[in-house]
Design an enzyme around this catalytic site. Structure first.
Site, PDB file in Angstrom:
ATOM      1  N   GLN A 105       0.816  -1.209   0.000  1.00  0.00           N
ATOM      2  CA  GLN A 105       0.000   0.000   0.000  1.00  0.00           C
ATOM      3  C   GLN A 105       0.850   1.258   0.000  1.00  0.00           C
ATOM      4  O   GLN A 105       1.899   1.331   0.597  1.00  0.00           O
ATOM      5  CB  GLN A 105      -0.920  -0.004   1.227  1.00  0.00           C
ATOM      6  CG  GLN A 105      -1.910   1.116   1.254  1.00  0.00           C
ATOM      7  CD  GLN A 105      -1.332   2.386   1.835  1.00  0.00           C
ATOM      8  OE1 GLN A 105      -0.438   2.333   2.660  1.00  0.00           O
ATOM      9  NE2 GLN A 105      -1.823   3.518   1.393  1.00  0.00           N
ATOM     10  N   HIS A 188      -7.449  -2.683   3.695  1.00  0.00           N
ATOM     11  CA  HIS A 188      -6.741  -2.975   2.449  1.00  0.00           C
ATOM     12  C   HIS A 188      -7.520  -3.925   1.537  1.00  0.00           C
ATOM     13  O   HIS A 188      -7.676  -3.666   0.334  1.00  0.00           O
ATOM     14  CB  HIS A 188      -5.369  -3.567   2.796  1.00  0.00           C
ATOM     15  CG  HIS A 188      -4.427  -3.703   1.641  1.00  0.00           C
ATOM     16  ND1 HIS A 188      -4.337  -4.846   0.876  1.00  0.00           N
ATOM     17  CD2 HIS A 188      -3.515  -2.838   1.140  1.00  0.00           C
ATOM     18  CE1 HIS A 188      -3.399  -4.681  -0.050  1.00  0.00           C
ATOM     19  NE2 HIS A 188      -2.881  -3.468   0.085  1.00  0.00           N
ATOM     20  N   ASN A 201     -24.692  -0.494  -8.444  1.00  0.00           N
ATOM     21  CA  ASN A 201     -25.999  -0.406  -7.786  1.00  0.00           C
ATOM     22  C   ASN A 201     -26.368   1.013  -7.374  1.00  0.00           C
ATOM     23  O   ASN A 201     -27.265   1.213  -6.560  1.00  0.00           O
ATOM     24  CB  ASN A 201     -26.038  -1.330  -6.560  1.00  0.00           C
ATOM     25  CG  ASN A 201     -25.012  -0.937  -5.497  1.00  0.00           C
ATOM     26  OD1 ASN A 201     -24.257   0.019  -5.664  1.00  0.00           O
ATOM     27  ND2 ASN A 201     -24.997  -1.677  -4.401  1.00  0.00           N
ATOM     28  N   VAL A 205     -18.823   3.535  -5.407  1.00  0.00           N
ATOM     29  CA  VAL A 205     -17.963   3.474  -6.575  1.00  0.00           C
ATOM     30  C   VAL A 205     -18.355   2.284  -7.465  1.00  0.00           C
ATOM     31  O   VAL A 205     -19.094   1.403  -7.045  1.00  0.00           O
ATOM     32  CB  VAL A 205     -16.483   3.336  -6.166  1.00  0.00           C
ATOM     33  CG1 VAL A 205     -16.024   4.566  -5.411  1.00  0.00           C
ATOM     34  CG2 VAL A 205     -16.254   2.078  -5.331  1.00  0.00           C
ATOM     35  N   ASN A 279       6.170  -2.290  -4.026  1.00  0.00           N
ATOM     36  CA  ASN A 279       6.310  -0.849  -3.828  1.00  0.00           C
ATOM     37  C   ASN A 279       7.734  -0.466  -3.432  1.00  0.00           C
ATOM     38  O   ASN A 279       7.946   0.356  -2.556  1.00  0.00           O
ATOM     39  CB  ASN A 279       5.352  -0.365  -2.729  1.00  0.00           C
ATOM     40  CG  ASN A 279       3.901  -0.577  -3.083  1.00  0.00           C
ATOM     41  OD1 ASN A 279       3.561  -0.731  -4.245  1.00  0.00           O
ATOM     42  ND2 ASN A 279       3.039  -0.600  -2.087  1.00  0.00           N
ATOM     43  N   ALA A 291       4.414 -12.078  -7.279  1.00  0.00           N
ATOM     44  CA  ALA A 291       4.275 -11.511  -8.625  1.00  0.00           C
ATOM     45  C   ALA A 291       5.377 -11.975  -9.563  1.00  0.00           C
ATOM     46  O   ALA A 291       5.151 -12.135 -10.767  1.00  0.00           O
ATOM     47  CB  ALA A 291       4.267  -9.983  -8.543  1.00  0.00           C
ATOM     48  N   VAL A 296       2.222 -16.121 -12.529  1.00  0.00           N
ATOM     49  CA  VAL A 296       1.445 -14.991 -12.024  1.00  0.00           C
ATOM     50  C   VAL A 296       1.565 -13.790 -12.960  1.00  0.00           C
ATOM     51  O   VAL A 296       2.652 -13.499 -13.476  1.00  0.00           O
ATOM     52  CB  VAL A 296       1.920 -14.604 -10.608  1.00  0.00           C
ATOM     53  CG1 VAL A 296       1.132 -13.417 -10.069  1.00  0.00           C
ATOM     54  CG2 VAL A 296       1.802 -15.799  -9.667  1.00  0.00           C
TER      55      VAL A 296
END
Length: 511
Positions: A105, A188, A201, A205, A279, A291, A296
């Site tokens: 994050q 998160h 709906n 967002v 990050n 990753a 992946v």
């Protein structure tokens, strides 16, 4: 909604060690991993070996993990003497400390930038696809998440804790109670879930795939950290759920054999796996795990100007870039916040994968189709991979070129287009009833610009309209029925569809 007692065919929980996680130092920096406890280890076994090879040497067992033909693993506490003996066993593939992974994050918006809204306007919403969000959990009552939630699971040492305060991403979010063991006590996971599949709906967002089903797989605790064996167990649980199509992993850390085992197992089960690159930027060749594994799809982060986010990890493993700066999404309870990070980029791609699967693409095609549709935004291959995600392009839907943001000079998916709509079905059943002449019309229409406006059926005598019925429509496709009738003598029936720009298409059939 199911809880943690759900079937674990390949994951069986054993004695929860007293004090596990107590006094553990964690880090908020992505890409770092620390052992939970000096004597907590993971022993990787050959596929044909018995769990007892490791269990009999353990002082306490946390997880038994079965990865099929890849092998097995047992995690728990082991003495130095036990570790030495296991290291010499031909049945043991590896021994590693039980490290931790952390939420990636730093803070989102990108639905329009990746033309997900264009795809949604064309009716491609991810319906029928299922996304496992392997993270800190999902708020089960959020106004724009609850209707899309399916079954969930939580690792025992990551179960929701309402007494963990101080968040976000650094010690809990102060929720009053845990509604499920996989409830989000950190923010998160809910944020990532909203980007992937917040419902269309009218609340809050819109997600990339608003009709996809979300499954909370809680492997990170309220501080945003989780053990390697817990992460592996969560991946394995998701891999064993037949309905799950995509594993979305906005987490990362150092390489772990047991996590790689789980990733390989999920790949064997045909799952699409997407993970945040990390990050650690600015840096080169620094993509974190999982990753960096070949199985992946690795996602780096870009901003609203299509520049590389300064925090984004890069490297040859990067497949795609996606928006990850100041991204707006959901957090508990019925709240919203902007976060940034490759964590926020990852669920854009996970949602796009769900959209493709919902549109009928095979799981094995998803990575390449997403890469083929990506926009080249001028970054290096190690920064953007094939380019920045474009959902509409991947589906072959005409959308935004990424440069027009004024709504006037180009097609950004919202402007009215120049293409005339199409009539896809026009079936007429004529009948008489007393003095009346009737026509029952079944119709279906479409418009590649996604701006349908009206459909009208007219009963005609020459050029005279004897009766008519009009329906208001919208979006890229619509269907319905009309009944028109008259006491006069009609000779034909005309169907006309118009779009918001006034373009129209008509067809006529004899009565």
């Amino acid at each position: 909604m199911a809880d943690n007692s759900m079937s674990r065919e390949h994951v069986s929980r054993r004695t929860l060690l007293k004090g596990v996680g107590a006094g553990v130092a964690t880090t908020a920096l992505a890409g770092q991993a620390t052992a939970q406890n000096d004597d907590e280890y993971i022993v990787g076994l050959e596929a044909g070996a018995s769990f007892d090879v490791a269990k009999k040497q353990a002082n306490g067992v946390r997880f038994e993990l079965d990865f099929g033909g890849i092998g097995k693993a047992v995690s728990g506490r082991f003495s130095d003497a036990a570790l030495e003996a296991l290291g010499n066993s031909p049945n043991v593939r590896y021994v590693e400390p039980n490290g931790r992974m952390h939420a990636l994050q730093t803070t989102p918006y990108g639905i329009e930038q990746v033309d997900a809204d264009v795809a949604i306007g064309d009716g491609e919403t991810g319906a029928g696809a299922n996304i496992a969000v392997i993270d800190t959990g999902i708020d089960p009552q959020h106004e724009t998440l609850a209707e899309n939630l399916g079954e969930g699971w939580a690792a025992d040492d990551a179960e929701c804790d309402a007494d963990c305060g101080g968040g976000p991403f650094g010690g809990g979010n102060d929720i009053d109670e845990c509604l499920e063991v996989w409830d989000d006590d950190n923010d998160h996971g809910s944020h990532c879930a909203g980007t992937a599949a917040a419902a269309d709906n009218g609340e809050g967002v819109l997600g990339v795939a608003p009709d996809a089903t979300l499954h909370a797989v809680k492997v990170l605790d309220c501080s945003g950290g989780g053990s390697w064996d817990g992460v592996a167990a969560g991946i394995t649980w998701a891999a064993d759920q037949n309905q799950v199509d995509i594993l979305s992993m906005s987490l990362g850390g150092d390489a772990s054999d047991v996590v790689h085992d789980a990733v390989q197992y999920a790949d064997q089960q045909g799952k699409v796996q997407v993970a945040a690159a990390g990050n650690d930027g600015p840096c080169t060749d620094c993509v974190g795990y999982p990753a960096a594994h070949d199985e992946v799809i690795a996602v780096s982060a870009s901003d609203e100007n299509d520049d590389l986010a300064d925090f984004s990890s890069t490297g040859p493993e990067v497949d795609l870039a996606a928006p990850g700066v100041d991204t707006l999404s959901t957090v508990p309870r019925d709240d919203y916040a902007e976060f940034s990070g490759t964590s926020m980029a990852c669920p854009h791609v996970s949602g796009a994968a769900a959209t493709l699967i919902g549109a009928g693409y095979d799981h094995s095609e998803v990575r390449q189709v997403l890469k083929d549709g990506a926009d080249d935004i001028g970054l290096g291959d190690n920064e953007q991979g094939a380019g920045r995600l474009n959902v509409a392009n991947s589906l072959g839907i005409e959308g935004d070129d990424g440069d027009d943001d004024d709504g006037d000079d180009g097609d950004d998916g919202d402007d009215t287009g120049d293409n005339a709509p199409d009539i896809d079905q026009f079936d007429v059943a004529a009948r008489g009833s007393g003095p009346w002449s009737r026509a029952d019309v079944d119709w279906a229409v479409s418009d590649e610009d996604g701006d349908l406006d009206t459909v009208t059926t007219e009963l005609l005598d020459g050029s005279s309209v004897l009766d008519s019925q009009t329906s208001s429509v919208s979006g890229s496709s619509a269907s319905g029925e009309h009944e028109v009738r008259t006491r006069d003598d009609p000779d034909s029936v005309r169907l006309t569809v118009t779009d918001e720009a006034g373009n129209e298409t008509s067809e006529t059939q004899d009565f």
